[in-house]
Scaffold this motif. Structure first.
Motif, PDB file in Angstrom:
ATOM      1  N   ASP A 196     -43.175  36.871 -42.648  1.00  8.94           N
ATOM      2  CA  ASP A 196     -43.737  35.474 -42.388  1.00  8.94           C
ATOM      3  C   ASP A 196     -42.731  34.495 -41.678  1.00  8.94           C
ATOM      4  OD1 ASP A 196     -46.001  36.079 -43.598  1.00  8.94           O
ATOM      5  OD2 ASP A 196     -45.318  35.123 -45.536  1.00  8.94           O
ATOM      6  N   HIS A 232     -35.436  35.770 -24.543  1.00  7.65           N
ATOM      7  CA  HIS A 232     -36.684  35.514 -24.048  1.00  7.65           C
ATOM      8  C   HIS A 232     -36.561  34.660 -22.666  1.00  7.65           C
ATOM      9  CE1 HIS A 232     -40.814  33.908 -23.605  1.00  7.65           C
ATOM     10  NE2 HIS A 232     -40.471  32.809 -24.096  1.00  7.65           N
ATOM     11  N   ALA A 286     -42.433  35.594 -37.866  1.00 11.48           N
ATOM     12  CA  ALA A 286     -43.654  35.126 -37.187  1.00 11.48           C
ATOM     13  C   ALA A 286     -43.488  33.824 -36.860  1.00 11.48           C
ATOM     14  CB  ALA A 286     -45.158  35.264 -38.211  1.00 11.48           C
ATOM     15  N   LYS A 287     -42.900  33.072 -37.692  1.00  8.28           N
ATOM     16  CA  LYS A 287     -42.599  31.542 -37.160  1.00  8.28           C
ATOM     17  C   LYS A 287     -41.706  31.251 -36.145  1.00  8.28           C
ATOM     18  CE  LYS A 287     -43.616  29.645 -41.875  1.00  8.28           C
ATOM     19  NZ  LYS A 287     -43.062  28.933 -43.095  1.00  8.28           N
ATOM     20  N   ARG A 335     -31.752  33.126 -34.202  1.00  9.28           N
ATOM     21  CA  ARG A 335     -33.008  32.491 -33.528  1.00  9.28           C
ATOM     22  C   ARG A 335     -32.381  32.258 -32.051  1.00  9.28           C
ATOM     23  NH1 ARG A 335     -37.196  28.116 -35.749  1.00  9.28           N
ATOM     24  NH2 ARG A 335     -37.478  27.057 -33.712  1.00  9.28           N
ATOM     25  N   ARG A 380     -41.224  33.452 -33.844  1.00 17.31           N
ATOM     26  CA  ARG A 380     -42.181  34.069 -32.806  1.00 17.31           C
ATOM     27  C   ARG A 380     -42.969  32.872 -32.419  1.00 17.31           C
ATOM     28  NH1 ARG A 380     -46.019  38.804 -33.631  1.00 17.31           N
ATOM     29  NH2 ARG A 380     -46.893  37.121 -34.893  1.00 17.31           N
ATOM     30  N   ASP A 381     -43.650  32.232 -32.973  1.00 13.74           N
ATOM     31  CA  ASP A 381     -44.434  31.210 -32.506  1.00 13.74           C
ATOM     32  C   ASP A 381     -43.788  29.979 -32.048  1.00 13.74           C
ATOM     33  OD1 ASP A 381     -46.541  32.825 -33.470  1.00 13.74           O
ATOM     34  OD2 ASP A 381     -46.935  31.675 -35.171  1.00 13.74           O
ATOM     35  N   ALA A 382     -42.458  29.540 -32.662  1.00 10.95           N
ATOM     36  CA  ALA A 382     -41.839  28.499 -32.242  1.00 10.95           C
ATOM     37  C   ALA A 382     -41.007  28.836 -31.006  1.00 10.95           C
ATOM     38  CB  ALA A 382     -40.656  28.313 -33.331  1.00 10.95           C
ATOM     39  N   PRO A 430     -46.150  39.094 -27.127  1.00 12.49           N
ATOM     40  CA  PRO A 430     -46.703  39.697 -28.007  1.00 12.49           C
ATOM     41  C   PRO A 430     -45.775  41.166 -27.782  1.00 12.49           C
ATOM     42  CG  PRO A 430     -48.629  38.941 -27.056  1.00 12.49           C
ATOM     43  CD  PRO A 430     -47.354  38.437 -26.069  1.00 12.49           C
ATOM     44  N   GLU A 463     -33.874  33.225 -28.585  1.00 11.59           N
ATOM     45  CA  GLU A 463     -34.511  32.533 -27.627  1.00 11.59           C
ATOM     46  C   GLU A 463     -33.715  32.586 -26.258  1.00 11.59           C
ATOM     47  OE1 GLU A 463     -34.859  27.493 -27.255  1.00 11.59           O
ATOM     48  OE2 GLU A 463     -33.022  28.339 -28.038  1.00 11.59           O
ATOM     49  N   HIS A 518     -42.324  30.883 -28.696  1.00 13.21           N
ATOM     50  CA  HIS A 518     -43.263  31.083 -27.588  1.00 13.21           C
ATOM     51  C   HIS A 518     -42.899  32.552 -27.059  1.00 13.21           C
ATOM     52  CE1 HIS A 518     -44.945  27.165 -28.106  1.00 13.21           C
ATOM     53  NE2 HIS A 518     -43.863  26.699 -27.680  1.00 13.21           N
ATOM     54  N   THR A 525     -34.071  35.301 -38.000  1.00 14.50           N
ATOM     55  CA  THR A 525     -34.627  33.997 -38.682  1.00 14.50           C
ATOM     56  C   THR A 525     -33.431  33.138 -38.898  1.00 14.50           C
ATOM     57  OG1 THR A 525     -34.413  35.026 -40.636  1.00 14.50           O
ATOM     58  CG2 THR A 525     -36.537  34.996 -39.543  1.00 14.50           C
TER      59      THR A 525
END
Length: 409
Positions: free
Chosen positions: A44, A27, A47-48, A20, A50-52, A57, A24, A54, A15
């Motif tokens: 939390d 990924h 998760a942000k 981060r 992961r979503d940002a 799972p 990235e 993309h 985080t």
């Protein structure tokens, strides 16, 4: 890749800004097929991230705090290796590094803090040797391109001349990109530690502080301005030299001194192009004065307090993508053979050193450790990138991370 572990790699501190970037990069690059997860104190926030980014799972979210020994142990039981970007390491790094060394989990970090590293080597080496964990410090801009630049140059020297170069000069020829906030935070914590315990100043000044039991010949003084006749340019002090020189000498020592016990290494920042003369001299002297004033300022508690409040980046802050991609660096490593023949290696990076290139270097260092390095050649212990992976890491960084290593014509 077969293993009884659930993951090959966990990014600890995902985080934070650099963590981060590491996630990235893994990924987007495919992580060489490795199974990986991200970890931090808040699900939390993870998760942000992961979503940002993309993330698929398959990239699990793991809640873990560096101060919770039981949680760290449980997390490490699930993985072969950990990347940690959570610094300063002298404040936050010991529990995770100790748990890895004791539990047999490989570990890579971005540490450029010699005092902490010297202390950790003593503590972690017997644990890592017993468990088989490979602990590798300094896997970012400090000190991968410098450590490997010397490894690469010396390999070329042996191939061409049949012997290593007795002296190598590392010179930063070009650099674009600011030092990371983590680097400044680490510097301030180191200065504060020396203020509390003045005897530690000798450790910082000793180029062999990370080679316990061995002290080589007197090394050049990197702190002033001088004319480098091998580069035909003026040079001044470089802020990373304090850690890089120690890691280079440790790499030599860990592999049984293949470059000789009398090996000499120095590191500086070139302040002009070859043949620039007075302009380069003035810049070198100005850099020397600035560095001395900076060191004096960092020694003052009020200055450190102001920097912490107004200058240091906070988690989630840092240069944007355009700035990271606009950064560059070029390093020269020059030596002369016993017969007087000069050989120069040039190492280049295609992103800013503190973030864009560092996130790629630490990721590929971890993957190299897992996929390219035989445990018989690099068993459990506390290593440098150059001694643990050597030319295997050079090849991987060239293939995947935007670095180039070449011999000057």
């Amino acid at each position: 890749m077969t293993t009884d572990k659930e993951f090959d790699l966990i990014v600890f501190g995902a985080t934070g800004f650099t963590g981060r970037l590491v996630a990235e990069y893994l990924h987007l690059s495919g992580a060489s097929g490795a199974r990986w997860a991200i970890a931090g104190r808040s699900l939390d926030k993870l998760a942000k991230v992961r979503d940002a980014l993309h993330l698929p799972p398959s990239v699990a979210l793991l809640k873990a705090d560096a101060s919770d020994a039981a949680v760290l142990k449980a997390m490490l039981a699930r993985t072969r290796c950990v990347i940690t970007t959570v610094g300063p390491y002298q404040l936050h790094g010991e529990p995770l590094a100790t748990a890895c060394a004791a539990g047999g989990t490989d570990y890579v970090d971005l540490c450029g803090e010699p005092l902490w590293m010297a202390r950790m080597m003593t503590k972690l080496t017997p644990l890592a040797q017993a468990s088989g964990a490979r602990i590798v410090f300094s896997c970012g801009f400090d000190s991968v391109p410098f450590d490997l630049g010397v490894v690469y140059l010396q390999a070329e020297a042996k191939a061409r001349f049949g012997a290593p170069l007795p002296e190598v000069r590392g010179r930063v020829a070009r650099i674009k990109g600011a030092a990371s906030g983590g680097t400044l935070a680490s510097m301030m914590e180191t200065v504060a530690a020396v203020k509390r315990e003045p005897a530690l100043a000798k450790v910082m000044a000793n180029p062999f502080a990370l080679t316990p039991g061995f002290k080589g010949p007197r090394q050049p003084d990197d702190r002033g301005a001088d004319f480098d006749d091998w580069a035909d340019a003026w040079a001044g002090p470089f802020m990373m030299a304090t850690i890089n020189t120690k890691n280079v000498h440790r790499s030599n020592a860990l592999r049984g001194h293949p470059w000789g016990e009398g090996f000499v290494y120095s590191e500086k920042l070139l302040t002009g192009r070859p043949g620039q003369g007075d302009k380069g001299r003035r810049k070198a002297r100005a850099l020397t004065c600035f560095t001395r004033l900076q060191n004096l300022a960092l020694g003052l508690a009020p200055t450190r307090a102001l920097l912490r409040r107004f200058v240091l980046t906070q988690p989630g802050d840092g240069p944007d993508k355009a700035a990271r991609e606009a950064g560059r660096y070029e390093l020269w490593f020059t030596g002369q053979s016993a017969g007087g023949e000069t050989l120069r290696a040039i190492v280049k990076g295609d992103r800013d050193p503190g973030y864009g290139s560092t996130c790629k270097m630490i990721s590929e260092t971890a993957l190299c450790l897992l996929q390219d390095v035989d445990r018989d050649a690099t068993p459990g212990g506390v290593w440098t990138p150059g001694s643990a992976m050597g030319l295997a890491l050079v090849r991987r960084l060239q293939d995947r991370a935007g670095l180039t290593f070449e011999i000057a014509a």
